[in-house]
Design an enzyme around this catalytic site. Structure first.
Site, short mmCIF file in Angstrom:
data_model
loop_
_atom_site.label_atom_id
_atom_site.label_comp_id
_atom_site.label_asym_id
_atom_site.label_seq_id
_atom_site.Cartn_x
_atom_site.Cartn_y
_atom_site.Cartn_z
N GLU A 1 -0.80 3.83 5.88
CA GLU A 1 -1.32 3.59 4.52
C GLU A 1 -1.21 2.12 4.14
OE1 GLU A 1 -0.93 7.95 2.49
OE2 GLU A 1 0.71 6.53 2.07
N GLU B 1 -3.97 12.42 6.53
CA GLU B 1 -2.99 13.14 5.73
C GLU B 1 -3.70 13.90 4.62
OE1 GLU B 1 0.19 10.98 3.98
OE2 GLU B 1 0.59 9.78 5.76
#
Length: 374
Positions: free
Chosen positions: A171, A273
């Site tokens: 991320e 995710e």
């Protein structure tokens, strides 16, 4: 994924085309399944520590089983595993990665390695250097990234379980290894990413390189980030996106962003995710990340059926990416249940779990319907 902070870039735009209301369709469609995708992944990073602390996993009939096998029998094809450099609790390192990759390979599953380049959680709100790298910068920091990456991937290859994919950072909307690799200095960030990517390919030539952002519904932010990476020649194969519907926008926005990214960069796209609650109310007393009805995605109740519908619909989004460029979906931590000692803070053995109501195992330890991949 643990501590979420939204990162918004100037110029971000939705640009979403309207789709049919998938949620209502999913909840009334009975046994209908989403189109198949090659990557049906499960992040099982918490499993070794959970098992060491007594976690129990059951099939839907109540019999005790191996969580990896239960998920594989349900249709999962990949295992995702995060790597920390020197975790305070001694987990998420090379021994656990090697052991879990062997378990996955024995069941015919491939492994996706998720490098955080930190001693703990890395996400849009925190990208902290490992303590051992605190004094490094420039070429020395690039070497540390390369050496760490090659060490893990080389060991996996040497034991006969090479990684199918590897994320160079987790991320990383705002960069990684702050402050050196901040996205405010793209030349430095590109140097670190390139170092990790090249080391991964050298250590494990068949491994595909993933660059992973949060905010999977943010088309403008995704363009801004990958335009910068591509213009500096950062090598990669797959665009990874986190997408949690209660944080990152609508499924329409995910579809628009995934379609655009695949066409604009000529790369495959993966939801690296996602997750959704099967109920509200914490099992261990620690406040859950999603703990109230006001946080839910409209049309998806916090029920086993709502969780299953979410998985069916997000998988269908990826199956619709043109040219077969939608690789699939990884469910984040489906086996992270409320086991004492296996909490969110690796430095605090007494910390609780804020995720257990989004696992794919219920509070009775039984596999939920979404274990059978929709």
């Amino acid at each position: 994924m643990m501590r979420r902070r939204t990162l918004v870039r100037a110029g971000a735009t939705a640009l979403a085309a309207p789709l049919a209301p998938a949620a209502l369709t999913a909840l009334t469609a009975g046994p209908a399944r989403a189109a198949q995708v090659p990557v049906r992944g499960v992040d099982l990073s918490s499993v070794p520590k959970g098992e060491d602390h007594g976690a129990v996993f059951r099939h839907q009939d109540g019999t005790v089983g191996d969580p990896v096998r239960i998920l594989q029998e349900g249709g999962a094809t990949w295992v995702r595993l995060k790597v920390w450099v020197n975790s305070p609790d001694g987990y998420h390192g090379k021994p656990q990665i090697l052991a879990m990759a062997r378990r996955a390979a024995a069941l015919g599953m491939q492994t996706l390695v998720d490098f955080h380049y930190s001693d703990s959680w890395a996400d849009p709100g925190q990208q902290n250097k490992p303590a051992a790298w605190a004094g490094l910068g420039g070429a020395a920091l690039e070497r540390a990234v390369a050496d760490h990456t090659a060490d893990i991937l080389g060991a996996l290859a040497a034991q006969g379980t090479p990684a199918g994919m590897a994320q160079i950072g987790n991320e990383i909307n705002g960069g990684l290894l702050w402050p050196d690799g901040s996205a405010d200095d793209w030349d430095a960030l590109a140097g670190l990413l390139t170092s990790g990517s090249r080391a991964a390919t050298a250590a494990s030539p068949g491994t595909r390189i993933v660059l992973h952002l949060a905010e999977g519904g943010d088309l403008g932010g995704t363009r801004w980030w990958f335009d910068n990476a591509v213009s500096r020649g950062v090598p990669f194969d797959v665009i990874g996106l986190s997408f949690y519907g209660y944080w990152h926008g609508s499924l329409d926005e995910l579809q628009a962003n995934a379609d655009d990214a695949a066409a604009r960069y000529g790369k495959d796209v993966l939801v690296a995710e996602t997750g959704y609650p099967f109920r509200l109310g914490s099992e261990d007393g620690t406040a859950d990340l999603i703990g109230s009805s006001s946080q839910l995605v409209p049309g998806y109740p916090a029920t086993p059926e709502g969780q299953l519908a979410w998985m069916r619909d997000i998988t269908a989004v990826m199956a619709r990416v043109p040219g077969g460029r939608g690789l699939g979906v990884c469910y984040w931590e489906p086996a992270w249940t409320a086991t004492p000692g296996n909490g969110w803070d690796p430095a605090d053995p007494g910390s609780g779990n804020a995720w257990e109501n989004q696992a794919l195992f219920g509070y009775d330890d039984r596999a939920l319907p979404a274990v059978t991949w929709p």
